[in-house]
Scaffold this active site. Structure first.
Site, PDB file in Angstrom:
ATOM      1  N   ARG A 177       0.789  -1.218   0.012  1.00 44.43           N
ATOM      2  CA  ARG A 177       0.076  -0.021   0.202  1.00 44.43           C
ATOM      3  C   ARG A 177       0.853   1.058   0.146  1.00 44.43           C
ATOM      4  O   ARG A 177       0.695   2.136  -0.958  1.00 44.43           O
ATOM      5  CB  ARG A 177      -0.949  -0.132   1.277  1.00 44.43           C
ATOM      6  CG  ARG A 177      -1.948   1.287   1.486  1.00 44.43           C
ATOM      7  CD  ARG A 177      -2.804   0.866   2.444  1.00 44.43           C
ATOM      8  NE  ARG A 177      -3.849   2.011   2.674  1.00 44.43           N
ATOM      9  CZ  ARG A 177      -4.894   2.062   2.057  1.00 44.43           C
ATOM     10  NH1 ARG A 177      -5.315   1.431   1.045  1.00 44.43           N
ATOM     11  NH2 ARG A 177      -5.749   3.325   2.410  1.00 44.43           N
ATOM     12  N   GLU A 229     -13.315   4.305  -6.749  1.00 40.43           N
ATOM     13  CA  GLU A 229     -12.804   2.942  -6.151  1.00 40.43           C
ATOM     14  C   GLU A 229     -13.743   1.740  -6.905  1.00 40.43           C
ATOM     15  O   GLU A 229     -14.885   1.925  -7.117  1.00 40.43           O
ATOM     16  CB  GLU A 229     -13.520   3.130  -4.716  1.00 40.43           C
ATOM     17  CG  GLU A 229     -12.798   3.793  -3.717  1.00 40.43           C
ATOM     18  CD  GLU A 229     -11.657   2.886  -3.197  1.00 40.43           C
ATOM     19  OE1 GLU A 229     -11.453   1.784  -3.528  1.00 40.43           O
ATOM     20  OE2 GLU A 229     -10.689   3.813  -2.450  1.00 40.43           O
TER      21      GLU A 229
HETATM   22 ZN   LIG Z   1      -6.635   3.050  -2.335  1.00 43.67          ZN
END
Ligand SMILES: [Zn+2]
Ligand SMILES: [Zn+2]
Lengths: 353, 353
Positions: free
Chosen positions: B62, B215
């Site tokens: 991430r 998203e």
């Molecule tokens: Zn993300």
């Protein structure tokens, strides 16, 4: 009856979680059982829950330095000096400093991930852990080794509950798997047989006399899903029940077990630079254990072309689009379905009395 | 018609991928478009594809040091010396060495993740990246900033296609979202409005005059699924088509857009030591955007008890069981459904001529 296989009692049993630190069902179950083991207690079984890679669990990553579930090689386990170290130029004992670049005043946050191993050399953290685990639960291949190790894994693939068998000759585990399959029906639980000469690897569970892998999916890394958690929990319950019954002397009649034998690793299509140029085809995605035949769609390139499977005969793909296998150049593995027969099984002690 | 909102042409558009390095749809699309931008070319739009966190992409994590998508704060962006540094004891210029522990001969593999920033101080890698991105695409809040930034994300939650809006007053983006929703029907695409005074954060896209988050899920971290990839690609196509039409002078009549406004962050139940003691309840798991009312099951404890939602009124949970939000103490967020109205929209230039 005289042909039945006789096994030693399987009293010493370990349950490993966190061999991959971001596979949350096993991490969570083992952490719970470390706190309170009532659920895994059986009269005739000593079940030890154990987090194998605590640093990876802490960081919620698959591993810190190297994949623990490939680290149980003879080279890694033989002794600490077997790790790749620069050869000493003199006959003096190897000192740790000789094997690392000069850094006389390494600040605290600048230390390599592996602590210095006794005897010299900075081994990768997971190699050190493999040695520790081998000391506690092995030594691998010795009579002192644990009887059974269950190693709990999750996968992003749509594999459902999968038991992993490392040897088609392990009739004790085949009996166990047969028992589990019957106990959880009508839910299903498939058996993956990984005794491929090239694709078999040196797992954490391989320390035990009878290694059992358990893969449950689909579940993303770092996520805990209740359905996957409960499925894993139920399988462990039945597995421990089986061992308890076995240790009580119950005889298990001959049986057959359907298994899927690992055949071949299929990589993603790549360009000349090694970059992936296609995805798992939507027809194949989530189709673990479903038959794949020549001509079936397998990949879809980024510009929309379909790549078809070219093999001969029906194979059963699995580990389809597993997150951790991109770095292993594997989009899925093919398997062939076969049926293994077992003799009847019962414990040796009952007959030796 | 006189009430219509007039906007400047939106010529400078960036498409960000890899703000989170293990969210593979955006990483893959942006990498493809960097190589060949034909797909995102429009006559009146300069679309720049850009990997925002290349080191995290390289490692498939991430982030490296800190979440880039929370790093675009005024403190981080103001200037390099605003980072937390030890105060110099003298009036001499700060030198980089003063802010790091002594390590005169740091070996190459022992360097801290952040390279030394010009002007002194070891800033976290993502803070340095935020500054670079702000220089290229901003400065944030200035007339020179890019007109639109699309930031491409994936989630492990079952959110489908979700457009994220940062201001209910951004009529230009509301018009765009209305256009996209109509263009992809009967497929659906929901709008999450995040202008919560406490839960709003300093995103990468916030550098632009008009930030747009996208998203798409569910997709595990580190995995590329073709269905999610194609869904994201189609939304970008329509978004760029909208901007092209807008820049051509097309007038967009007033419209209403249904949005889900972020209300509240719900954490996992924990014990006194902060350890999670429950999972998302199977009834709630994968139920993003479905109504949740008082008394509905919300969590299931490891010993099988159900915890019910206690709030008043109907809320619409989303980001349910997102992998990256365990560390942010968030099991899901609640939202309230509302309808935003926009004025008609057309570009200012056409009227100023
Ligand atoms: Zn993300
Ligand atoms: Zn695993």
């Amino acid at each position: 009856r005289n042909n039945g296989a006789r096994f030693d009692e399987a009293r010493r049993v370990a349950i490993f979680g966190g061999t991959h630190g971001n596979e949350m069902s096993g991490v969570t179950l083992v952490n719970l059982w470390v706190k309170n083991g009532a659920e895994i207690q059986r009269k005739r079984v000593e079940a030890k829950p154990f987090i194998t890679n605590p640093r990876a669990v802490e960081k919620c990553t698959r591993y810190v330095d190297t994949d623990l579930n490939r680290a149980f090689t003879p080279e890694n386990l033989s002794h600490v000096l077997s790790a790749p170290l620069p050869l000493p130029r003199t006959s003096q004992p190897i000192r740790a400093e000789q094997s690392v670049p000069p850094c006389p005043q390494t600040p605290a946050d600048c230390q390599p991930a592996g602590k210095t191993a006794p005897g010299g050399g900075d081994l990768p953290y997971e190699v050190q852990r493999a040695q520790e685990i081998n000391r506690i639960f092995g030594p691998k291949g010795s009579p002192e080794a644990y009887d059974v190790i269950f190693d709990l894994h999750n996968t992003t693939s749509n594999m459902g509950c999968t038991l992993i068998l490392e040897s088609s000759k392990d009739h004790f585990i085949l009996q166990m798997m047969n028992y589990i399959k019957k106990a959880i029906a009508p839910a299903s639980c498939l058996v993956l047989l990984n005794e491929h000469p090239l694709l078999k690897y040196s797992t954490s569970r391989s320390v035990a006399k009878h290694p059992v892998g358990l893969e449950v999916g689909p579940q993303p890394q770092g996520v805990l899903r209740s359905n996957i958690f409960e499925a894993m929990r139920v399988i462990l319950k039945h597995a421990l029940d089986f061992i308890e019954l076995f240790n009580e002397g119950m005889e298990f009649p001959p049986c057959t077990v359907e298994v899927f034998r690992v055949l071949e690793r299929i990589d993603y299509p790549r360009d000349a630079n090694g970059n992936i140029i296609a995805m798992v085809h939507p027809n194949l995605q989530d189709g673990d254990w479903e038959p794949l035949n020549a001509g079936d769609p397998m990949f879809q390139t980024f510009d929309g072309k379909t790549i078809h499977y070219q093999g001969s005969g029906t194979v059963y793909p699995t580990f389809i689009n597993e997150a951790a296998y991109y770095e292993k150049q594997q989009a899925f593995v093919t398997t062939r379905r076969e049926t293994l027969g077992t003799t009847s099984g019962h414990k040796r002690a009952a007959h030796n009395l």
